[in-house]
Write a protein that holds these residues in place. Structure first.
Motif, PDB file in Angstrom:
ATOM      1  N   VAL A  85     -11.268  -7.847   7.230  1.00 47.71           N
ATOM      2  CA  VAL A  85     -11.159  -6.517   7.435  1.00 47.71           C
ATOM      3  C   VAL A  85     -10.097  -5.972   8.494  1.00 47.71           C
ATOM      4  N   GLU A  86     -10.298  -6.819   9.522  1.00 49.18           N
ATOM      5  CA  GLU A  86      -9.466  -6.472  10.639  1.00 49.18           C
ATOM      6  C   GLU A  86      -7.715  -6.775  10.366  1.00 49.18           C
ATOM      7  N   ALA A  87      -7.459  -7.826   9.499  1.00 50.90           N
ATOM      8  CA  ALA A  87      -6.060  -8.021   8.865  1.00 50.90           C
ATOM      9  C   ALA A  87      -5.665  -6.816   8.006  1.00 50.90           C
ATOM     10  N   PHE A  88      -6.452  -6.458   7.284  1.00 51.08           N
ATOM     11  CA  PHE A  88      -6.359  -5.267   6.240  1.00 51.08           C
ATOM     12  C   PHE A  88      -6.072  -4.154   6.966  1.00 51.08           C
ATOM     13  N   THR A  89      -6.978  -3.720   8.011  1.00 47.14           N
ATOM     14  CA  THR A  89      -6.950  -2.798   8.951  1.00 47.14           C
ATOM     15  C   THR A  89      -5.354  -2.556   9.748  1.00 47.14           C
ATOM     16  N   ARG A  90      -5.041  -3.922  10.127  1.00 45.84           N
ATOM     17  CA  ARG A  90      -3.858  -3.954  10.623  1.00 45.84           C
ATOM     18  C   ARG A  90      -2.610  -3.810   9.631  1.00 45.84           C
ATOM     19  N   CYS A  91      -2.975  -4.139   8.714  1.00 46.56           N
ATOM     20  CA  CYS A  91      -1.856  -3.963   7.591  1.00 46.56           C
ATOM     21  C   CYS A  91      -1.469  -2.590   7.343  1.00 46.56           C
ATOM     22  N   LEU A  92      -2.577  -1.718   7.244  1.00 43.00           N
ATOM     23  CA  LEU A  92      -2.637  -0.351   7.156  1.00 43.00           C
ATOM     24  C   LEU A  92      -1.808   0.453   8.172  1.00 43.00           C
ATOM     25  N   TYR A  93      -2.222  -0.033   9.478  1.00 42.57           N
ATOM     26  CA  TYR A  93      -1.790   0.568  10.648  1.00 42.57           C
ATOM     27  C   TYR A  93      -0.162   0.532  10.878  1.00 42.57           C
ATOM     28  N   LEU A  94       0.324  -0.658  10.378  1.00 41.26           N
ATOM     29  CA  LEU A  94       1.730  -1.104  10.242  1.00 41.26           C
ATOM     30  C   LEU A  94       2.482  -0.292   9.340  1.00 41.26           C
ATOM     31  N   LEU A  95       1.901   0.235   8.192  1.00 37.43           N
ATOM     32  CA  LEU A  95       2.769   0.887   7.321  1.00 37.43           C
ATOM     33  C   LEU A  95       2.973   2.383   7.851  1.00 37.43           C
ATOM     34  N   PRO A  96       4.075   3.180   7.649  1.00 37.95           N
ATOM     35  CA  PRO A  96       4.361   4.366   7.959  1.00 37.95           C
ATOM     36  C   PRO A  96       3.326   5.566   7.984  1.00 37.95           C
ATOM     37  N   GLN A  97       3.502   6.114   9.197  1.00 44.38           N
ATOM     38  CA  GLN A  97       2.352   7.066   9.167  1.00 44.38           C
ATOM     39  C   GLN A  97       2.438   8.272   8.132  1.00 44.38           C
ATOM     40  N   ASP A  98       3.708   8.659   7.769  1.00 34.75           N
ATOM     41  CA  ASP A  98       3.797   9.559   6.973  1.00 34.75           C
ATOM     42  C   ASP A  98       4.039   9.124   5.510  1.00 34.75           C
ATOM     43  N   LEU A  99       3.100   9.687   4.805  1.00 31.14           N
ATOM     44  CA  LEU A  99       3.229   9.273   3.228  1.00 31.14           C
ATOM     45  C   LEU A  99       4.481   9.323   2.471  1.00 31.14           C
ATOM     46  N   LYS A 100       5.339  10.510   3.030  1.00 29.73           N
ATOM     47  CA  LYS A 100       6.787  10.709   2.687  1.00 29.73           C
ATOM     48  C   LYS A 100       7.676   9.752   2.869  1.00 29.73           C
ATOM     49  N   GLU A 101       7.417   8.811   3.838  1.00 27.43           N
ATOM     50  CA  GLU A 101       8.142   7.808   4.189  1.00 27.43           C
ATOM     51  C   GLU A 101       7.888   6.503   3.430  1.00 27.43           C
ATOM     52  N   TYR A 102       7.083   6.231   2.646  1.00 25.46           N
ATOM     53  CA  TYR A 102       6.573   5.162   2.095  1.00 25.46           C
ATOM     54  C   TYR A 102       7.654   4.902   0.959  1.00 25.46           C
ATOM     55  N   ASN A 103       8.032   3.618   0.798  1.00 28.29           N
ATOM     56  CA  ASN A 103       8.668   3.147  -0.333  1.00 28.29           C
ATOM     57  C   ASN A 103       7.837   2.546  -1.406  1.00 28.29           C
ATOM     58  N   ASP A 104       8.261   2.060  -2.457  1.00 31.41           N
ATOM     59  CA  ASP A 104       7.505   1.410  -3.671  1.00 31.41           C
ATOM     60  C   ASP A 104       6.819   0.248  -3.074  1.00 31.41           C
ATOM     61  N   ASP A 105       7.333  -0.517  -2.341  1.00 34.39           N
ATOM     62  CA  ASP A 105       6.604  -1.588  -1.892  1.00 34.39           C
ATOM     63  C   ASP A 105       5.374  -1.276  -0.865  1.00 34.39           C
ATOM     64  N   ASP A 106       5.797  -0.186   0.026  1.00 31.32           N
ATOM     65  CA  ASP A 106       4.552   0.259   1.083  1.00 31.32           C
ATOM     66  C   ASP A 106       3.510   0.962  -0.070  1.00 31.32           C
ATOM     67  N   LEU A 107       3.732   1.467  -0.939  1.00 31.28           N
ATOM     68  CA  LEU A 107       2.633   2.301  -1.684  1.00 31.28           C
ATOM     69  C   LEU A 107       1.840   0.998  -2.379  1.00 31.28           C
ATOM     70  N   ASN A 108       2.431   0.160  -2.880  1.00 32.62           N
ATOM     71  CA  ASN A 108       1.795  -1.259  -3.487  1.00 32.62           C
ATOM     72  C   ASN A 108       0.635  -1.902  -2.391  1.00 32.62           C
ATOM     73  N   ILE A 109       1.421  -2.107  -1.382  1.00 31.21           N
ATOM     74  CA  ILE A 109       0.725  -2.668  -0.263  1.00 31.21           C
ATOM     75  C   ILE A 109      -0.731  -1.791   0.098  1.00 31.21           C
ATOM     76  N   ALA A 110      -0.430  -0.435   0.273  1.00 33.40           N
ATOM     77  CA  ALA A 110      -1.479   0.494   0.625  1.00 33.40           C
ATOM     78  C   ALA A 110      -2.495   0.328  -0.543  1.00 33.40           C
ATOM     79  N   ARG A 111      -2.170   0.508  -1.720  1.00 36.38           N
ATOM     80  CA  ARG A 111      -3.171   0.613  -2.877  1.00 36.38           C
ATOM     81  C   ARG A 111      -3.888  -0.654  -2.940  1.00 36.38           C
ATOM     82  N   GLU A 112      -3.238  -1.868  -2.637  1.00 36.76           N
ATOM     83  CA  GLU A 112      -3.904  -3.056  -2.751  1.00 36.76           C
ATOM     84  C   GLU A 112      -4.934  -3.312  -1.637  1.00 36.76           C
ATOM     85  N   THR A 113      -4.402  -3.012  -0.389  1.00 33.77           N
ATOM     86  CA  THR A 113      -5.202  -3.055   0.709  1.00 33.77           C
ATOM     87  C   THR A 113      -6.269  -2.069   0.607  1.00 33.77           C
ATOM     88  N   HIS A 114      -6.225  -1.061   0.370  1.00 30.49           N
ATOM     89  CA  HIS A 114      -7.483  -0.032   0.085  1.00 30.49           C
ATOM     90  C   HIS A 114      -8.599  -0.848  -1.023  1.00 30.49           C
TER      91      HIS A 114
END
Length: 256
Positions: free
Chosen positions: A168-197
């Motif tokens: 859980v700590e690793a997954f939380t860190r993963c989400l923290y490192l993603l852009p804070q604004d969803l508008k800044e997400y690229n396709d890879d960021d979106l897939n990482i966020a989906r899988e992490t959630h």
């Protein structure tokens, strides 16, 4: 008395290591063949046509002309893993592990490629060997500590190792490192966020913590839709598990 040259200049002596016209033509031909095989394989992926074996042949052929090309090797590994996972071919996955390790041995510069390392760790997880996967991921944390995908993989490794709190700590860190604004997400960021959630939802369900699972599901559903079939199937499966848990508690409001 020295005899004079009868005409025309004497060709300059070629220096050691200097390319001849034949060398240049050979290199140009090799580059053309490499690009041709790569294009064939990539078109097969783009239009989702022909077989995995065709793609594999394309990228294997490309690598004959450029053995250290990271993109070709990554695409070959993708095709091998996707084929063997779909066929539940564990021996095939072992061969892919051998392929990557052999490439690292012959061409040490490839060891710096994060994607290849992540795919190697993923193969070990498919074979239910989280310890071997951890040995791949752990040394990368210092040099790639700002890469969300690395913490996603670390979370998966720790989850397989039954250390859910650390996962859980690793997954939380993963989400923290993603852009804070969803508008800044690229396709890879979106897939990482989906899988992490989804990973966090699964852990919460297994531990009986339904409110955190519900919260993570809301965050997952707030992301744009994806056409990734496997990810969608996994999301539906997890949502059904969560629905069942709330239904068993007679929490019909949440179910709706």
């Amino acid at each position: 008395m020295k005899r004079q040259s009868s005409g025309g200049s004497t060709p300059a002596k070629r220096r050691r290591g200097e390319a001849t016209p034949f060398d240049t033509q050979f290199n140009n031909t090799s580059n053309l063949l490499f690009e041709t095989w790569m294009k064939c394989g990539q078109l097969s992926i783009q239009f989702n046509c022909l077989s995995f074996d065709f793609r594999i042949r394309c990228f294997e052929s490309a690598l004959k002309y450029s053995p250290t090309n990271v993109k070709a090797l990554n695409l070959l590994v993708d095709a091998l893993v996707e084929r063997d996972v779909s066929l539940h071919n564990m021996n095939g996955l072992k061969m892919t592990i051998d392929l990557i390790n052999s490439a690292f041995s012959f061409y040490p510069q490839l060891k710096t490629d994060l994607d290849l390392n992540m795919k190697l760790a993923k193969c070990y997880l498919y074979l239910d060997d989280p310890q071997a996967a951890h040995l791949i991921v752990d040394p990368l944390l210092d040099s790639h500590k700002e890469r969300p995908v690395l913490y996603l993989m670390l979370g998966k490794v720790l989850s397989h190792s039954q250390t859910s709190r650390s996962a859980v700590e690793a997954f939380t860190r993963c989400l923290y490192l993603l852009p804070q604004d969803l508008k800044e997400y690229n396709d890879d960021d979106l897939n990482i966020a989906r899988e992490t959630h989804l990973q966090l939802i699964q852990i919460s369900i297994e531990e009986g913590n339904l409110e955190p699972a519900k919260h993570e599901l809301e965050r997952f559903l707030s992301l744009p839709l994806t056409d990734n079939k496997k990810l969608n199937e996994r999301a539906v499966s997890i949502m059904n598990q969560l629905f069942t848990q709330f239904h068993n508690l007679n929490d019909l409001t949440t179910c709706m």
